[in-house]
Design a protein around this motif. Structure first.
Motif, mmCIF file in Angstrom:
data_model
loop_
_atom_site.group_PDB
_atom_site.id
_atom_site.type_symbol
_atom_site.label_atom_id
_atom_site.label_comp_id
_atom_site.label_asym_id
_atom_site.label_seq_id
_atom_site.Cartn_x
_atom_site.Cartn_y
_atom_site.Cartn_z
ATOM 1 N N PRO A 295 1.176 -1.195 0.038
ATOM 2 C CA PRO A 295 -0.399 -0.250 -0.141
ATOM 3 C C PRO A 295 0.484 1.371 -0.170
ATOM 4 C CG PRO A 295 -0.295 -0.988 2.365
ATOM 5 C CD PRO A 295 0.737 -2.121 1.107
ATOM 6 N N ARG B 282 -3.288 -4.391 6.138
ATOM 7 C CA ARG B 282 -3.978 -4.166 5.276
ATOM 8 C C ARG B 282 -5.680 -4.690 5.558
ATOM 9 N NH1 ARG B 282 -2.419 -4.009 -0.892
ATOM 10 N NH2 ARG B 282 -2.416 -2.214 -1.251
ATOM 11 N N ASP C 287 -5.953 1.887 1.486
ATOM 12 C CA ASP C 287 -4.972 2.112 2.241
ATOM 13 C C ASP C 287 -4.049 3.355 2.672
ATOM 14 O OD1 ASP C 287 -4.485 0.129 0.160
ATOM 15 O OD2 ASP C 287 -3.154 1.050 -1.688
ATOM 16 N N THR D 53 -4.285 1.825 6.319
ATOM 17 C CA THR D 53 -3.700 1.420 5.999
ATOM 18 C C THR D 53 -2.230 1.683 6.623
ATOM 19 O OG1 THR D 53 -4.519 -0.912 5.217
ATOM 20 C CG2 THR D 53 -2.161 -1.328 5.092
#
Length: 799
Positions: free
Chosen positions: A135, A510, A546, A549
């Motif tokens: 990410p 994630r 993302d 994360t």
């Protein structure tokens, strides 16, 4: 037949300068990862995917790396007329159409065919699978629409919060507008359930309602901080994790013997309350025993690998039993930490994801070198199997040392076997040994992991059979993910643990963030929180996932910070109300145009009843407890004549996270409301609405007792305040005129019946020394009202 078509097409079509890395032309509004890959995965990958042995016609459609010439002629970028794939998915000939009718897969719909057409015409670009890319923090969208901007600035905030910016941008792209903010009573109830698993008390409701309107953001933030600091937070968070790691109090196979594992559960609760970094949370469970001079907590955490099902002695060969145990461990690691169905590669290469059978057994090698080989029923108290550690206090260790010293001292005084005092000496030694053993039985133990000194060789098992030995493999991780870094020549479980939380690993953070989001909204940004692979759903908000994360990792894997970040958003504070048309169009609220609304989980429903009735015990930790259940409950599953015996006193009113969990027969109060039996990892529960749930709520003994307790509290209130007190205690709302009128009608009708037939009231008031028929009729009537309130949809639903 497909091979023949490909060959003919290859002979008649000149393809120049085309490779499988097609990226020159953008697919405009068609996303390969979000729209095309899911279609190919659901219809094509089983025969044209990663599994080489089952691949038909040499055609591979899961990647576009230029290795398979067949694909070049199956899809011709820019031309559907020359693309065999297009001809196949649109054919009406049952001998030609793909997927073939005998596969029992749904043919592509007209809309799905149109997507494939647009993709091919725009150059058929392939993208790397989103979940397997590390990410990166995306740019936060700029919201120029003034209406949207004002919505995102709750309580006078000068800028839109990051979470809200991503949500608003998605709503704008779909021509949707967000909902207004929910009212204060709804908000405090929602937040309290989401952070503690319990409803707010009346005092908490009143304090919040009086202070929130004047300073929304500061009061909201203070309330979040208070709830995150509550010990109830850790109990609530642990409950989700216990589902995920299939925590239970019994072995779960054959005779389903008791196995004491509560120290692990208590460690999980403490970890969440202490805000242990999530990367350490993972490391300790994966390899806590391999840390230098491991702490007691690290050792207890390694018991994660000992939660698997265990088969009894004599029902399987030791080699087969051990094989099942290790496969169970790999499955749990894959689901809990990576969000992948790794277990699908036990017998053959994964049909949908690039996980080979060799990858599976390379991971198997990490988890097949412990001393707990071929576990069967333990001989230690509590069904403990070795290795384990004693969880003794300093005083207990001191007393144990004294007992050991007494034994050694007595042994040093051993007389000659021919002497008259030898028999007496033996008897005294036996007494001292018995005292020590009985003292040890009173000290709880925790099952832990412990590596063997010599590394056990590992082999691929042909077709996944434990005794069908194939090629030798060494410890390693799947090749499509970042390379494993080893601290020594031979990789260890600690290396694997560090690999899982390595920033380069695209999955672990994630997957965790998605599950925490799921706790708030009922569904994750990736709906299939157990499967981030090709067969799973694509994210509803990939950029938001993302962003969260990366933020999570950069915060030091701070779980409480992430929970606060989500709860502070205006997205979370939206009203759940919507028109019937909106509910039909967006039943799962995937675009987040309204607040979360879904039925509470079983534990929340039970704990809510206990709290609002005044029965809930605050006691934390310790052995699991058995609340009342129907007589003979275990008879149908017991092979040893085991009888369910409920606990008594305040123990039966402890939070549901402490409830004894027998895998063969879990508590029906839980399973009727969709709790899993915990024989496998569960990342998300089903939610059903059945008549049996209503029957349980209206008749189950603890629910009825709690209703009577609440009724007694209601009768302590002034007459004119009773209906408001009852409704507000259970729902956190104030009743409107119709609701008050309906409650009054019910109570008056019931009271009249009980006065006319006192025996009906007697059954409800059983065991209470009430001084009059009227008192019994009052209590019985209000008990049934309380029971009715507990069974309302608004009571069982978070909105």
């Amino acid at each position: 037949m497909l091979t023949d078509h490909i060959t003919r097409l290859a002979a008649g079509v000149a393809i120049v300068g085309i490779t499988l890395g097609w990226t020159a032309v953008a697919a405009e509004d068609v996303s390969f990862n979000e729209q095309i890959r899911p279609l190919l995965s659901s219809r094509c990958f089983a025969c044209h995917g990663p599994d080489e042995e089952s691949r038909e016609a040499g055609l591979r459609l899961d990647r576009g790396d230029g290795d398979d010439g067949a694909l070049v002629v199956a899809i011709v970028p820019g031309s559907v007329d020359e693309s065999e794939v297009w001809a196949r998915i649109t054919s009406e000939d049952p001998d030609v159409v793909m997927p073939p009718p005998d596969s029992h897969l749904k043919p592509l719909s007209t809309d799905e065919q149109a997507l494939v057409r647009r993709w091919i015409e725009s150059g058929a670009p392939y993208d790397n699978f989103w979940a397997y890319q590390a990410p990166k923090s995306p740019a936060i969208p700029t919201i120029s629409d003034e209406t949207f901007a004002q919505w995102g600035q709750t309580g006078g905030a000068s800028t839109i919060r990051s979470v809200d910016a991503f949500v608003l941008d998605k709503l704008r792209l779909n021509s949707l507008r967000p909902s207004e903010q929910a009212d204060p009573r709804t908000l405090i109830r929602r937040l309290s359930f989401d952070l503690t698993g319990l409803p707010p008390t009346l005092n908490e409701v009143h304090d919040f309602v009086s202070s929130y309107p004047s300073s929304p953001d500061s009061v909201w933030e203070a309330t979040i901080n208070r709830l995150l600091a509550s010990p109830r937070y850790g109990e609530h968070m642990a409950r989700y994790w216990l589902d995920l790691v299939r925590f239970a109090d019994t072995n779960g196979m054959h005779k389903d013997f008791y196995r004491h594992h509560s120290p692990y559960r208590d460690w999980v609760i403490r970890s969440f309350n202490d805000n242990l970094r999530y990367d350490d949370f993972v490391r300790y469970q994966m390899a806590g025993d391999l840390f230098e001079d491991p702490s007691r907590d690290q050792l207890i955490a390694s018991g994660f690998h000992r939660l698997h099902l265990i088969i009894d002695a004599g029902t399987a060969l030791p080699e087969e039993s051990n094989f099942k145990n290790v496969v169970d461990r790999i499955t749990s690691v894959g689901t809990a930490f990576m969000g992948l169905t790794i277990q699908c590669a036990q017998c053959h290469d994964h049909k949908f994801d690039p996980i080979t059978q060799k990858d599976f057994f390379s991971l198997y090698a990490f988890l097949d070198n412990d001393e707990a080989q071929a576990e069967t029923r333990g001989k230690e108290p509590g069904g403990i199997q070795q290795p384990s550690i004693r969880l003794s206090t300093e005083d207990q260790e001191r007393r144990l040392a004294e007992l050991e010293q007494d034994i050694k001292q007595w042994e040093s005084q051993r007389p000659d076997e021919a002497s008259e005092g030898f028999k007496a000496w033996q008897q005294q030694l036996a007494i001292l040994g018995k005292q020590r053993d009985e003292f040890l039985q009173g000290i709880p133990q925790a099952m832990v992991m412990k590596e063997r000194g010599e590394v056990r060789p590992t082999f691929v098992r042909i077709r996944g059979q434990y005794d069908a030995i194939g090629e030798a493999v060494s410890r390693n991780t799947p090749s499509f993910l970042p390379t494993l870094e080893k601290a020594d020549e031979i990789a260890t479980r600690l290396d694997l643990a560090n690999w899982l939380v390595d920033r380069r690993n695209p999955l672990t953070a994630r997957v965790a963030v998605n599950r925490f989001w799921q706790q708030f909204f009922g569904v994750g940004l990736v709906k299939t929180s157990e499967d981030f692979g090709s067969q799973g759903d694509v994210p509803s908000h990939p950029l938001l996932l993302d962003y969260l994360t990366v933020s999570f990792i950069e915060s030091g894997w701070d779980i409480k910070r992430l929970m606060k970040q989500i709860a502070m958003s205006t997205t979370y504070r939206q009203s759940a109300e919507a028109s019937a048309d909106d509910y039909r169009r967006f039943p799962e609220n995937r675009l987040l145009a309204r607040g979360p609304r879904f039925r509470l989980d079983a534990e929340m429903i039970r704990d809510q009843i206990l709290l609002t009735s005044g029965l809930l015990s605050d006691e934390m930790f310790g052995d699991s407890v058995k609340p009342p259940q129907p007589d003979g409950l275990w008879e149908a599953v017991s092979m040893t004549g085991e009888v369910f015996r409920p606990d008594s006193g305040d123990d039966i009113h402890r939070r549901s996270v402490y409830t004894f969990w027998k895998r063969a027969m879990p508590p029906p109060q839980m399973t009727i409301f969709n709790a899993p039996i915990r024989d496998a990892c569960t990342a998300r529960r089903e939610r059903t609405n059945t008549p049996l749930q209503a029957l349980l709520m209206l008749n189950e003994s603890q629910s009825m007792f709690a209703s009577r307790q609440l009724a007694a509290k209601i009768l302590e209130q002034p007459d004119e305040e009773r209906f408001v007190f009852a409704w507000e205690t259970v729902t956190a709302r104030l009743p409107d005129a119709q609701e008050t009128s309906t409650m009054k009608l019910l109570v008056d009708d019931l009271r009249a019946q009980y006065l006319a037939d006192p025996q009906l009231a007697e059954a409800i008031c059983d065991g209470l020394a009430l001084d009059s028929v009227t008192a019994k009729a009052d209590l019985a009537a209000w008990t049934l009202l309380a029971s009715t309130l507990y069974n309302l949809d608004i009571t069982k639903t978070k909105n």
